[in-house]
Design a protein around this motif. Structure first.
Motif, PDB file in Angstrom:
ATOM      1  N   ASN A   1      -6.950  -7.962   8.133  1.00 14.42           N
ATOM      2  CA  ASN A   1      -6.395  -6.907   7.245  1.00 14.42           C
ATOM      3  C   ASN A   1      -5.622  -7.794   6.246  1.00 14.42           C
ATOM      4  N   GLN A   2      -5.069  -7.057   5.215  1.00  8.75           N
ATOM      5  CA  GLN A   2      -4.003  -7.749   4.269  1.00  8.75           C
ATOM      6  C   GLN A   2      -3.291  -6.609   3.667  1.00  8.75           C
ATOM      7  N   PHE A   3      -2.033  -6.493   4.384  1.00  5.90           N
ATOM      8  CA  PHE A   3      -1.288  -5.486   4.093  1.00  5.90           C
ATOM      9  C   PHE A   3       0.011  -6.184   3.319  1.00  5.90           C
ATOM     10  N   PHE A   4       0.004  -7.004   2.254  1.00 10.28           N
ATOM     11  CA  PHE A   4       1.037  -7.488   1.617  1.00 10.28           C
ATOM     12  C   PHE A   4       0.924  -7.054   0.060  1.00 10.28           C
ATOM     13  N   PRO A   5       2.060  -6.734  -0.585  1.00 14.50           N
ATOM     14  CA  PRO A   5       3.302  -6.070   0.043  1.00 14.50           C
ATOM     15  C   PRO A   5       3.019  -4.986   1.013  1.00 14.50           C
ATOM     16  N   LEU A   6       3.880  -4.718   1.746  1.00 15.27           N
ATOM     17  CA  LEU A   6       3.831  -3.377   2.635  1.00 15.27           C
ATOM     18  C   LEU A   6       4.242  -2.097   1.771  1.00 15.27           C
ATOM     19  N   PRO A   7       3.715  -1.201   1.846  1.00 14.47           N
ATOM     20  CA  PRO A   7       3.964   0.101   0.977  1.00 14.47           C
ATOM     21  C   PRO A   7       5.290   0.693   1.409  1.00 14.47           C
ATOM     22  N   PRO A   8       6.075   1.136   0.646  1.00 15.13           N
ATOM     23  CA  PRO A   8       7.308   2.080   0.875  1.00 15.13           C
ATOM     24  C   PRO A   8       7.256   3.260   1.740  1.00 15.13           C
ATOM     25  N   THR A   9       5.922   3.650   1.593  1.00 12.80           N
ATOM     26  CA  THR A   9       5.372   4.937   2.361  1.00 12.80           C
ATOM     27  C   THR A   9       5.438   4.721   3.974  1.00 12.80           C
ATOM     28  N   LEU A  10       5.181   3.356   4.217  1.00 11.45           N
ATOM     29  CA  LEU A  10       5.267   3.230   5.587  1.00 11.45           C
ATOM     30  C   LEU A  10       6.543   3.389   6.293  1.00 11.45           C
ATOM     31  N   PHE A  11       7.512   3.062   5.530  1.00  9.16           N
ATOM     32  CA  PHE A  11       8.804   2.984   6.132  1.00  9.16           C
ATOM     33  C   PHE A  11       9.453   4.344   6.143  1.00  9.16           C
ATOM     34  N   ALA A  12       8.536   5.412   5.648  1.00  3.05           N
ATOM     35  CA  ALA A  12       9.052   7.044   5.581  1.00  3.05           C
ATOM     36  C   ALA A  12       8.686   7.455   6.847  1.00  3.05           C
ATOM     37  N   LEU A  13       7.931   6.729   7.634  1.00  2.00           N
ATOM     38  CA  LEU A  13       7.343   7.170   9.116  1.00  2.00           C
ATOM     39  C   LEU A  13       8.535   7.134  10.069  1.00  2.00           C
ATOM     40  N   GLN A  14       9.492   7.744  10.247  1.00  2.00           N
ATOM     41  CA  GLN A  14      10.783   7.556  10.722  1.00  2.00           C
ATOM     42  C   GLN A  14      10.801   7.921  12.259  1.00  2.00           C
TER      43      GLN A  14
END
Length: 526
Positions: free
Chosen positions: A357-370
């Motif tokens: 997988n190539q997840f860079f840059p990490l999406p901001p929506t990932l950090f909304a999964l609080q």
């Protein structure tokens, strides 16, 4: 006197003695010896790390002790040049192989079949091969790549069978016409059709029994008094009440890693079920989720899928844990990032897989999964962890192994609930002092990073509650002093796992003795 008989008697005698010394059954000791012999009864040299990989269900310290004792009585010998253990005599290898049960032999044959198929880049498994593999799949220790190969083979076979079914249907139409002309031929054709239908019914019955067995195993893990679903007589009011009492108490079930193809029907009999773990069951037919409709309290389901769209969206709000099986992704699926209820998310790729997988840059929506407690981003070619990581305040496990990180953001210190932090296989030459704010951290993997002994010392002085610590492949020949001050340390792994051996630890025997002496209450593995 036949040397084979002499060595056989010697081997059996020593296994019995060592089993008694270690307070284990002889069967466990034979199990430890088994990987040192090939299927054909020849020597199979192994390192301790290889052995632990083949027998993950056994404690590492037991394997270390057993191997040491076998070496002391010269059943095994250690070759310093290759850092491997091997059986000391060819005849002993034959005796070890001869002790295997038919099932063990079958598992080894199937394991070799799977690995050969991958190693030589052969086509997908045939139907005959799958018939051999699938009954034993839940007993094999498979990598994601191997699971994917089996899954792809099954998918192709199902497509072929679907096409065959359509052709069969057309043939039946032809047979129906032919019946008018030749009655005797039609009778024979109908007889053959009935045999086919009977065989399909038998296969469905066996599949249902397997699903029930998985359900029984999970219930028994929670309630040892459980007898198995079919052993309760529904016509006996007392037995039925006993069964329903246990089923009525179940609030959580773990069905992970069982090669299920459908959800067990018995789940519908657990009215108070709130959590269901279905991870590592990649072949599940998700239409069987309808069996859960009568469970109003079920609000947490963990699944392993290639894509969340494989499951009817009406169930998505109940899904709180997802493992994505597909490799080669260049973005985290949007439908996944929309699931605010997620507590468990595994996006890691198989480390040995060519198409990571190539997840860079990490999406901001990932950090909304609080609500996330567990986040695995291993082997995703991540070059930088953004400051937004601070938003995931409920994280207890963060896995960043085998990426391309050269630094960590100071905001990582805001993850106050973190108990497990895995950083091995990156390019970290220093760690922020803010990591010392992680006072609940009990597990840390720092191996295979360009960290100096001084940097390791500075970090560990700040983390007094560490219980499990991994410091392999760091170029150490002495243990950093801060390690000796970790009063709660239970397990210390100094093993070199990097196949390229770029920066291995090189502890002398004197230093190893010193470390073990100064850490008497800690299991140490070199």
């Amino acid at each position: 006197m036949d040397i084979g008989n002499v060595l056989r008697d010697f081997l059996e005698e020593q296994v019995t003695i060592i089993a008694k010394d270690l307070q284990q059954s002889p069967e466990t000791l034979w199990k430890i010896l088994s990987p040192f012999a090939t299927l054909e009864g020849t020597k199979e040299p192994l390192s301790l790390e290889n052995l632990q990989g083949k027998l993950p269900e056994l404690p590492p310290h037991l394997l270390d002790q057993a191997v040491e004792k076998f070496a002391n009585v010269r059943i095994l010998r250690y070759t310093e040049k290759d850092a491997l253990y091997e059986v000391s005599h060819d005849t002993l290898a034959k005796q070890i192989a001869a002790k295997r049960s038919d099932e063990e032999i079958a598992l080894l044959e199937i394991d070799r079949l799977i690995k050969n198929q991958l190693a030589f880049g052969k086509d997908l498994f045939s139907e005959k091969q799958l018939d051999i593999i699938l009954p034993y799949q839940n007993k094999l220790k498979l990598t994601k790549e191997e699971i994917k190969l089996i899954y792809d083979s099954q998918t192709k076979l199902q497509r072929q069978q679907k096409g065959q079914k359509q052709r069969t249907r057309n043939e039946r139409i032809g047979v129906a016409i032919f019946v008018i002309i030749l009655l005797r031929v039609s009778i024979f054709a109908l007889w053959q059709w009935q045999i086919t239908e009977d065989a399909l019914d038998f296969a469905k019955t066996m599949q249902t029994k397997m699903e029930t067995a998985v359900f029984d195993k999970a219930v028994k893990n929670r309630f040892p008094e459980w007898k198995s679903y079919s052993n309760y007589n529904s016509n006996n009011s007392q037995e039925k009440a006993e069964r329903d009492k246990i089923l009525g108490q179940i609030d959580s079930l773990d069905l992970s890693g069982n090669a299920l193809t459908a959800l067990p029907q018995e789940l519908a009999q657990c009215p108070r079920l709130t959590h269901l773990n279905l991870l590592q069951n990649p072949e599940i037919d998700w239409t069987s989720m309808q069996r859960l409709k009568g469970l109003p309290q079920l609000h947490s389901i963990y699944v392993s899928v290639n894509d969340l769209s494989a499951i009817d969206s009406s169930y998505w709000k109940q899904i709180t844990g997802v493992e994505i099986l597909q490799n080669g992704l260049t973005a985290i699926p949007e439908n996944l990032l929309a699931q605010q209820q997620l507590r468990y998310l595994d996006l890691s790729a198989d480390r040995g897989y060519d198409n990571r997988n190539q997840f860079f840059p990490l999406p901001p929506t990932l950090f909304a999964l609080q609500n996330l407690n567990y986040l695995n981003l291993g082997s995703c070619q991540i070059k930088e962890l953004p400051a937004e990581i601070r938003q995931l305040k409920n994280l207890t496990t963060l896995d960043l192994r085998n990426n391309q990180l050269s630094r960590l953001p100071v905001e990582i210190g805001q993850l106050k609930n973190l108990t497990v932090l895995r950083l091995s296989g990156n390019q970290l030459s220093r760690l922020p002092v803010e990591i010392g704010q992680l006072k609940n951290l009990t597990v840390s993997t720092l191996n295979n990073n360009p960290l100096s002994s001084e940097q390791i010392n500075q970090t560990l002085w700040l983390l007094p509650n560490i219980e499990r610590l991994f410091l392999g492949d760091l170029g150490l020949n002495q243990l950093p002093e801060a390690v000796f001050q970790l009063s709660k340390l239970k397990e210390l792994y100094l093993t070199n796992y990097d196949e390229d051996k770029k920066n291995p630890n090189t502890f002398s025997e004197e230093e190893k003795t010193k470390i073990k002496k100064l850490l008497p209450n800690c299991y140490v593995q070199f």
